[in-house]
Design a protein around this motif. Structure first.
Motif, PDB file in Angstrom:
ATOM      1  N   GLU A 239      67.688  28.814-102.823  1.00  0.00           N
ATOM      2  CA  GLU A 239      68.728  27.999-102.182  1.00  0.00           C
ATOM      3  C   GLU A 239      70.111  28.488-102.613  1.00  0.00           C
ATOM      4  N   ASN A 240      70.527  29.602-102.015  1.00  0.00           N
ATOM      5  CA  ASN A 240      71.831  30.172-102.316  1.00  0.00           C
ATOM      6  C   ASN A 240      72.468  30.710-101.048  1.00  0.00           C
ATOM      7  N   SER A 241      73.596  31.371-101.187  1.00  0.00           N
ATOM      8  CA  SER A 241      74.295  31.927-100.032  1.00  0.00           C
ATOM      9  C   SER A 241      74.975  33.226-100.447  1.00  0.00           C
TER      10      SER A 241
ATOM     11  N   SER B  45      70.092  33.489 -97.589  1.00  0.00           N
ATOM     12  CA  SER B  45      69.423  33.148 -98.840  1.00  0.00           C
ATOM     13  C   SER B  45      68.580  34.338 -99.275  1.00  0.00           C
TER      14      SER B  45
ATOM     15  N   ASP C  37      71.107  29.999 -95.012  1.00  0.00           N
ATOM     16  CA  ASP C  37      71.637  29.831 -96.362  1.00  0.00           C
ATOM     17  C   ASP C  37      71.534  28.380 -96.802  1.00  0.00           C
ATOM     18  N   SER C  38      71.944  28.110 -98.036  1.00  0.00           N
ATOM     19  CA  SER C  38      71.696  26.816 -98.680  1.00  0.00           C
ATOM     20  C   SER C  38      72.287  25.623 -97.953  1.00  0.00           C
TER      21      SER C  38
ATOM     22  N   ASN D 293      59.623  26.101 -97.879  1.00  0.00           N
ATOM     23  CA  ASN D 293      58.979  26.848 -98.959  1.00  0.00           C
ATOM     24  C   ASN D 293      57.513  26.463 -99.160  1.00  0.00           C
TER      25      ASN D 293
ATOM     26  N   ASP E  71      66.396  23.653 -94.282  1.00  0.00           N
ATOM     27  CA  ASP E  71      65.525  22.837 -95.128  1.00  0.00           C
ATOM     28  C   ASP E  71      64.670  23.734 -96.015  1.00  0.00           C
ATOM     29  N   PHE E  72      65.054  23.867 -97.270  1.00  0.00           N
ATOM     30  CA  PHE E  72      64.344  24.730 -98.199  1.00  0.00           C
ATOM     31  C   PHE E  72      63.087  24.070 -98.758  1.00  0.00           C
ATOM     32  N   THR E  73      63.167  22.790 -99.054  1.00  0.00           N
ATOM     33  CA  THR E  73      62.061  22.094 -99.714  1.00  0.00           C
ATOM     34  C   THR E  73      60.756  22.231 -98.933  1.00  0.00           C
TER      35      THR E  73
ATOM     36  N   THR F 215      67.379  20.217 -90.961  1.00  0.00           N
ATOM     37  CA  THR F 215      67.652  19.198 -91.971  1.00  0.00           C
ATOM     38  C   THR F 215      68.040  17.919 -91.239  1.00  0.00           C
TER      39      THR F 215
ATOM     40  N   GLN G  10      59.415  32.798-101.778  1.00  0.00           N
ATOM     41  CA  GLN G  10      60.240  31.616-101.996  1.00  0.00           C
ATOM     42  C   GLN G  10      61.667  31.930-101.560  1.00  0.00           C
TER      43      GLN G  10
END
Length: 270
Positions: free
Chosen positions: A164-166, A201, A142-143, A152, A147-149, A108, A161
């Motif tokens: 975006e959690n922990s 995640s 984890d969130s 994915n 970089d999730f965006t 990120t 997918q």
């Protein structure tokens, strides 16, 4: 009688030695001619060391601190495989000679000033490589740490997918909060029974992805996907970094090292 016992002892010693040599030979050659690329393009972090020099760290082969992947990389080497970093953008050309490509914790803007985000072109290139027979390993985070965006974009190509959690948050030394128990008939983790993954995640899946491990609450923790001649393994945590692979901190009951060996053998044993 003494001669008979001596002969029996010699025979047993020979059998034990032969089995040991055979076991070591299998261990050394299982990954022979297998080439593993560990991404260092999407995960591209640096720090200043004690000599005031800039050095790569965080899930890298050379990082021997808690944050490194040196122990994980050494398992591949012990099984005869060749592992090195891919520090440039993945292309058809540089992936061509790779059997396994590991993407871990893409950066990120908090982690690096100029992150290399995964885009659709990268995803298409990697997808085509997997379809042709490559094995892709996706180790997320984890969130708060990845970089999730953009990750994915790649994961979706395989029906995966990262949510975006922990999960599995641990307070103090209550390690049991992040304990996972592996069933005895697991297709990948054949020797590990109790493992530790904290702050990860979870996953949401669609075909061709399939859940490999689901916790008692119904959260999908690990997944696999078969695409063409290739396959994918995904979990929402870097997992096998030094801090939690060699029991530097973990109680001995946790078997993350065994789990790492199991996964390596599954990956290179294709």
């Amino acid at each position: 009688m003494r001669i008979l016992l001596k002969n029996i002892f010699s025979l047993l010693s020979l059998l034990i030695f032969s089995n040991t040599v055979r076991s070591n030979t299998i261990s050394d050659t299982l990954g022979k001619h297998k080439n593993i690329l560990l991404d260092h393009y999407f995960n591209n972090e640096y720090r200043v060391n004690a000599a005031s020099q800039k050095e790569a760290f965080h899930y890298t082969i050379s990082d021997t601190a808690d944050s490194g992947f040196s122990e994980f990389a050494a398992i591949f080497t012990r099984y005869g495989a060749n592992i090195k970093h891919l520090s440039v953008v993945p292309t058809k050309q540089n992936l061509k000679q790779a059997d396994i490509y590991i993407v871990v914790d893409p950066d990120t803007k908090v982690e690096t000033a100029y992150p290399n985000f995964i885009n659709q072109k990268h995803a298409n290139t990697i997808y085509d490589w997997v379809k042709s027979g490559g094995t892709l390993v996706l180790l997320m985070n984890d969130s708060a740490k990845a970089d999730f965006t953009h990750t994915n974009i790649l994961a979706h190509k395989f029906g995966i997918q990262f949510i975006e959690n922990s999960l599995n948050n641990v307070v103090g030394y209550h390690y049991e909060s992040a304990a996972l128990y592996i069933p005895s008939n697991d297709a990948i983790f054949k020797t590990a029974q109790k493992i530790y993954i904290k702050e990860l995640s979870s996953l949401k899946l669609s075909p061709p992805a399939k859940a490999h491990y689901t916790n008692t609450k119904g959260d999908i923790i690990m997944a696999t996907a078969k695409v063409g001649k290739g396959r994918v393994f995904a979990v929402g945590d870097p997992w096998f970094y030094n801090e939690y692979i060699d029991n530097r901190r973990l109680p001995q009951e946790f078997q993350n090292y065994k789990a790492a060996e199991d996964l390596v053998k599954w990956l290179i044993g294709k």
